[in-house]
Design a protein around this motif. Structure first.
Motif, mmCIF file in Angstrom:
data_model
loop_
_atom_site.group_PDB
_atom_site.id
_atom_site.type_symbol
_atom_site.label_atom_id
_atom_site.label_comp_id
_atom_site.label_asym_id
_atom_site.label_seq_id
_atom_site.Cartn_x
_atom_site.Cartn_y
_atom_site.Cartn_z
ATOM 1 N N LEU A 32 47.035 24.830 40.915
ATOM 2 C CA LEU A 32 46.632 25.786 38.682
ATOM 3 C C LEU A 32 45.982 26.388 39.053
ATOM 4 O O LEU A 32 45.232 27.445 37.842
ATOM 5 C CB LEU A 32 45.926 24.182 38.203
ATOM 6 C CG LEU A 32 47.145 23.378 37.964
ATOM 7 C CD1 LEU A 32 46.783 21.994 36.921
ATOM 8 C CD2 LEU A 32 48.722 23.753 37.008
ATOM 9 N N LYS A 33 44.976 27.144 39.666
ATOM 10 C CA LYS A 33 44.483 28.117 40.005
ATOM 11 C C LYS A 33 44.026 29.503 39.578
ATOM 12 O O LYS A 33 43.776 29.933 39.336
ATOM 13 C CB LYS A 33 43.347 28.175 41.533
ATOM 14 C CG LYS A 33 41.999 26.701 40.809
ATOM 15 C CD LYS A 33 41.439 26.600 42.508
ATOM 16 C CE LYS A 33 40.198 25.525 41.799
ATOM 17 N NZ LYS A 33 39.676 25.277 42.921
ATOM 18 N N LYS A 34 46.201 29.486 40.363
ATOM 19 C CA LYS A 34 46.268 31.112 39.980
ATOM 20 C C LYS A 34 47.838 30.921 40.190
ATOM 21 O O LYS A 34 48.056 30.025 40.514
ATOM 22 C CB LYS A 34 46.337 32.082 41.653
ATOM 23 C CG LYS A 34 44.448 31.685 41.692
ATOM 24 C CD LYS A 34 45.026 33.084 43.108
ATOM 25 C CE LYS A 34 42.901 33.241 43.765
ATOM 26 N NZ LYS A 34 42.424 34.486 43.168
ATOM 27 N N SER A 68 48.216 24.072 29.752
ATOM 28 C CA SER A 68 47.469 25.144 29.022
ATOM 29 C C SER A 68 46.162 25.258 29.870
ATOM 30 O O SER A 68 45.330 24.754 30.064
ATOM 31 C CB SER A 68 46.943 24.639 28.364
ATOM 32 O OG SER A 68 47.484 24.707 26.751
ATOM 33 N N LEU A 69 46.034 26.988 30.543
ATOM 34 C CA LEU A 69 45.387 27.118 31.489
ATOM 35 C C LEU A 69 44.825 28.095 30.687
ATOM 36 O O LEU A 69 44.952 28.964 30.048
ATOM 37 C CB LEU A 69 45.773 27.643 32.671
ATOM 38 C CG LEU A 69 46.631 26.816 34.199
ATOM 39 C CD1 LEU A 69 47.030 27.063 34.986
ATOM 40 C CD2 LEU A 69 45.561 25.211 34.372
ATOM 41 N N SER A 112 39.947 26.302 33.517
ATOM 42 C CA SER A 112 39.743 25.032 33.303
ATOM 43 C C SER A 112 40.509 25.672 32.856
ATOM 44 O O SER A 112 41.985 25.766 32.695
ATOM 45 C CB SER A 112 38.704 25.313 31.457
ATOM 46 O OG SER A 112 39.273 26.266 31.094
ATOM 47 N N GLY A 113 41.469 23.676 32.337
ATOM 48 C CA GLY A 113 42.787 23.473 31.921
ATOM 49 C C GLY A 113 42.873 22.311 30.648
ATOM 50 O O GLY A 113 41.636 22.191 30.612
ATOM 51 N N LEU A 126 39.391 21.548 38.198
ATOM 52 C CA LEU A 126 40.449 22.665 38.889
ATOM 53 C C LEU A 126 39.316 22.550 40.065
ATOM 54 O O LEU A 126 39.268 24.052 40.611
ATOM 55 C CB LEU A 126 40.190 24.435 37.568
ATOM 56 C CG LEU A 126 41.471 24.288 36.727
ATOM 57 C CD1 LEU A 126 41.191 24.931 35.753
ATOM 58 C CD2 LEU A 126 42.817 23.867 37.223
ATOM 59 N N GLY A 127 37.942 21.912 40.017
ATOM 60 C CA GLY A 127 36.878 21.729 41.064
ATOM 61 C C GLY A 127 37.308 21.491 42.013
ATOM 62 O O GLY A 127 37.725 20.574 42.787
#
Length: 127
Positions: A32-34, A68-69, A112-113, A126-127
């Motif tokens: 989900l990060k990129k 939603s990101l 964030s998301g 997301l961490g």
């Protein structure tokens, strides 16, 4: 959901300060990060992102689930870096264009998301 979706929605701030939403073909993701997209260098979305790079990426499914990101987008114009970021099949498709150099990579980096599901809102770590 993000991995399965082929079309995502990219939200950017337009020149009038209001959101502009673009349906975009997803080229690739890293979790989900990129999220990676390809677009023309002279497109309005690139113009908007050059003046304000904060944006959002969303996807929806028929069961009323929305991811939603929120993050920023980097515009990558170096073809060698683009080649490293996208699947080979998409790279070959891009290289078939006689003006491949007129395209760039939008590299969305999520900070964030949120997940909206069945009327409930959940924060996505997301961490």
């Amino acid at each position: 959901l993000m991995e399965e979706s082929e079309t995502l929605h990219l939200g950017v701030l337009g020149e009038d300060g209001y959101p502009v939403i673009y349906p975009m073909e997803k080229v690739g993701t890293i979790g989900l990060k990129k999220v990676f997209f390809i677009t023309k260098k002279d497109s309005k979305k690139v113009k908007y992102l050059l003046s304000h790079n904060k944006c959002t990426v969303e996807c929806h499914d028929p069961q009323e689930c929305i991811v939603s990101l929120f993050g920023t987008a980097e515009i990558v114009t170096d073809l060698e870096k683009i080649k490293l970021c996208i699947p080979q099949a998409y790279w070959l498709r891009l290289m078939k264009h006689k003006n491949a150099e007129s395209y760039c990579l939008l590299e969305f980096n999520a900070k964030s998301g949120r997940l909206y599901q069945s009327g409930h809102l959940y924060e996505i770590s997301l961490g």
